[in-house]
Design a protein around this motif. Structure first.
Motif, PDB file in Angstrom:
ATOM      1  N   ALA A  93       0.835  -1.214   0.000  1.00 15.94           N
ATOM      2  CA  ALA A  93       0.000   0.000   0.000  1.00 15.94           C
ATOM      3  C   ALA A  93       0.865   1.257   0.000  1.00 15.94           C
ATOM      4  O   ALA A  93       0.570   2.222  -0.723  1.00 15.94           O
ATOM      5  CB  ALA A  93      -0.932  -0.012   1.203  1.00 15.94           C
ATOM      6  N   GLN A  94       1.946   1.261   0.781  1.00 14.13           N
ATOM      7  CA  GLN A  94       2.835   2.423   0.820  1.00 14.13           C
ATOM      8  C   GLN A  94       3.516   2.623  -0.526  1.00 14.13           C
ATOM      9  O   GLN A  94       3.619   3.748  -1.023  1.00 14.13           O
ATOM     10  CB  GLN A  94       3.885   2.259   1.917  1.00 14.13           C
ATOM     11  CG  GLN A  94       3.312   2.356   3.312  1.00 14.13           C
ATOM     12  CD  GLN A  94       4.302   1.923   4.375  1.00 14.13           C
ATOM     13  OE1 GLN A  94       5.060   0.970   4.188  1.00 14.13           O
ATOM     14  NE2 GLN A  94       4.284   2.608   5.510  1.00 14.13           N
ATOM     15  N   ALA A  95       3.972   1.533  -1.124  1.00 13.61           N
ATOM     16  CA  ALA A  95       4.637   1.630  -2.426  1.00 13.61           C
ATOM     17  C   ALA A  95       3.689   2.175  -3.482  1.00 13.61           C
ATOM     18  O   ALA A  95       4.058   3.067  -4.272  1.00 13.61           O
ATOM     19  CB  ALA A  95       5.175   0.262  -2.852  1.00 13.61           C
ATOM     20  N   LYS A  96       2.475   1.675  -3.495  1.00 13.06           N
ATOM     21  CA  LYS A  96       1.499   2.146  -4.481  1.00 13.06           C
ATOM     22  C   LYS A  96       1.161   3.620  -4.270  1.00 13.06           C
ATOM     23  O   LYS A  96       0.991   4.369  -5.226  1.00 13.06           O
ATOM     24  CB  LYS A  96       0.250   1.268  -4.469  1.00 13.06           C
ATOM     25  CG  LYS A  96       0.506  -0.100  -5.088  1.00 13.06           C
ATOM     26  CD  LYS A  96      -0.743  -0.936  -5.177  1.00 13.06           C
ATOM     27  CE  LYS A  96      -0.442  -2.231  -5.911  1.00 13.06           C
ATOM     28  NZ  LYS A  96      -1.623  -3.066  -6.077  1.00 13.06           N
ATOM     29  N   MET A  99       4.056   5.697  -5.566  1.00  8.67           N
ATOM     30  CA  MET A  99       4.016   5.720  -7.032  1.00  8.67           C
ATOM     31  C   MET A  99       2.896   6.635  -7.528  1.00  8.67           C
ATOM     32  O   MET A  99       3.078   7.372  -8.493  1.00  8.67           O
ATOM     33  CB  MET A  99       3.855   4.297  -7.570  1.00  8.67           C
ATOM     34  CG  MET A  99       5.091   3.441  -7.341  1.00  8.67           C
ATOM     35  SD  MET A  99       4.852   1.695  -7.733  1.00  8.67           S
ATOM     36  CE  MET A  99       4.665   1.766  -9.496  1.00  8.67           C
ATOM     37  N   ARG A 100       1.751   6.604  -6.838  1.00  6.66           N
ATOM     38  CA  ARG A 100       0.640   7.476  -7.213  1.00  6.66           C
ATOM     39  C   ARG A 100       1.049   8.945  -7.099  1.00  6.66           C
ATOM     40  O   ARG A 100       0.632   9.789  -7.886  1.00  6.66           O
ATOM     41  CB  ARG A 100      -0.568   7.196  -6.317  1.00  6.66           C
ATOM     42  CG  ARG A 100      -1.848   7.905  -6.756  1.00  6.66           C
ATOM     43  CD  ARG A 100      -2.983   7.729  -5.775  1.00  6.66           C
ATOM     44  NE  ARG A 100      -2.771   8.436  -4.514  1.00  6.66           N
ATOM     45  CZ  ARG A 100      -2.884   9.770  -4.350  1.00  6.66           C
ATOM     46  NH1 ARG A 100      -3.192  10.544  -5.358  1.00  6.66           N
ATOM     47  NH2 ARG A 100      -2.685  10.326  -3.161  1.00  6.66           N
ATOM     48  N   ARG A 101       1.928   9.232  -6.155  1.00  2.00           N
ATOM     49  CA  ARG A 101       2.402  10.611  -5.945  1.00  2.00           C
ATOM     50  C   ARG A 101       3.587  10.960  -6.855  1.00  2.00           C
ATOM     51  O   ARG A 101       4.159  12.032  -6.726  1.00  2.00           O
ATOM     52  CB  ARG A 101       2.790  10.814  -4.488  1.00  2.00           C
ATOM     53  CG  ARG A 101       1.606  10.756  -3.558  1.00  2.00           C
ATOM     54  CD  ARG A 101       2.041  10.862  -2.120  1.00  2.00           C
ATOM     55  NE  ARG A 101       0.903  10.736  -1.235  1.00  2.00           N
ATOM     56  CZ  ARG A 101       0.650  11.575  -0.240  1.00  2.00           C
ATOM     57  NH1 ARG A 101       1.454  12.589  -0.006  1.00  2.00           N
ATOM     58  NH2 ARG A 101      -0.397  11.380   0.518  1.00  2.00           N
ATOM     59  N   GLY A 102       3.954  10.039  -7.724  1.00  2.00           N
ATOM     60  CA  GLY A 102       4.995  10.315  -8.702  1.00  2.00           C
ATOM     61  C   GLY A 102       6.392   9.897  -8.313  1.00  2.00           C
ATOM     62  O   GLY A 102       7.361  10.212  -9.019  1.00  2.00           O
ATOM     63  N   VAL A 103       6.546   9.180  -7.205  1.00  2.00           N
ATOM     64  CA  VAL A 103       7.869   8.717  -6.779  1.00  2.00           C
ATOM     65  C   VAL A 103       8.248   7.486  -7.597  1.00  2.00           C
ATOM     66  O   VAL A 103       7.487   6.523  -7.682  1.00  2.00           O
ATOM     67  CB  VAL A 103       7.894   8.384  -5.269  1.00  2.00           C
ATOM     68  CG1 VAL A 103       9.242   7.808  -4.852  1.00  2.00           C
ATOM     69  CG2 VAL A 103       7.536   9.608  -4.440  1.00  2.00           C
TER      70      VAL A 103
END
Length: 122
Positions: A93-96, A99-103
């Motif tokens: 969940a943290q990874a997703k 990624m959603r925030r552009g990282v």
């Protein structure tokens, strides 16, 4: 203890069918070391999966433990995280969310399991 264990005859039938090889990572355990194998539910028990042979595949203990009750897609994402060196550091969940925030987490673009390559005749 599991209230409804998989019958030993079904377990060994699955091991034989899968040639004592983990269908996720491809590690061949062999008949002599079958105690190091488990059977994994393709459709998880929590999703209504049954102990039928066609819903089971051979898995090493590590892969079965990592998968847990995750769907194949969630497990695939987790393996991509492990390959990038962040598995066990942050959650799926943290990874997703990152990624959603552009990282850019530098995850491999895909991950194929052994059973997918075997089914393609590779």
């Amino acid at each position: 203890m599991n209230a409804n264990p998989i019958k030993v005859s079904i377990r060994y039938s699955v091991y034989e069918r899968d040639k004592y090889t983990c269908q996720y990572c491809g590690v061949s355990i062999g008949k002599k070391n079958s105690k190091d194998l488990t059977v994994d539910h393709i459709v998880t028990k929590s999703s209504g999966g049954l102990h039928h042979e066609d819903n089971l595949r051979t898995s090493c203990r590590l892969c079965n433990s990592r998968r847990g009750e995750k769907s194949i897609d969630e497990f695939r994402f987790l393996m991509r995280m492990h390959l990038a060196g962040i598995g066990g550091v942050i959650s799926i969940a943290q990874a997703k969310e990152l990624m959603r925030r552009g990282v850019n987490l530098n995850l491999p673009s895909d991950h194929k399991f052994y059973f997918e390559d075997v089914n393609l005749g590779k």
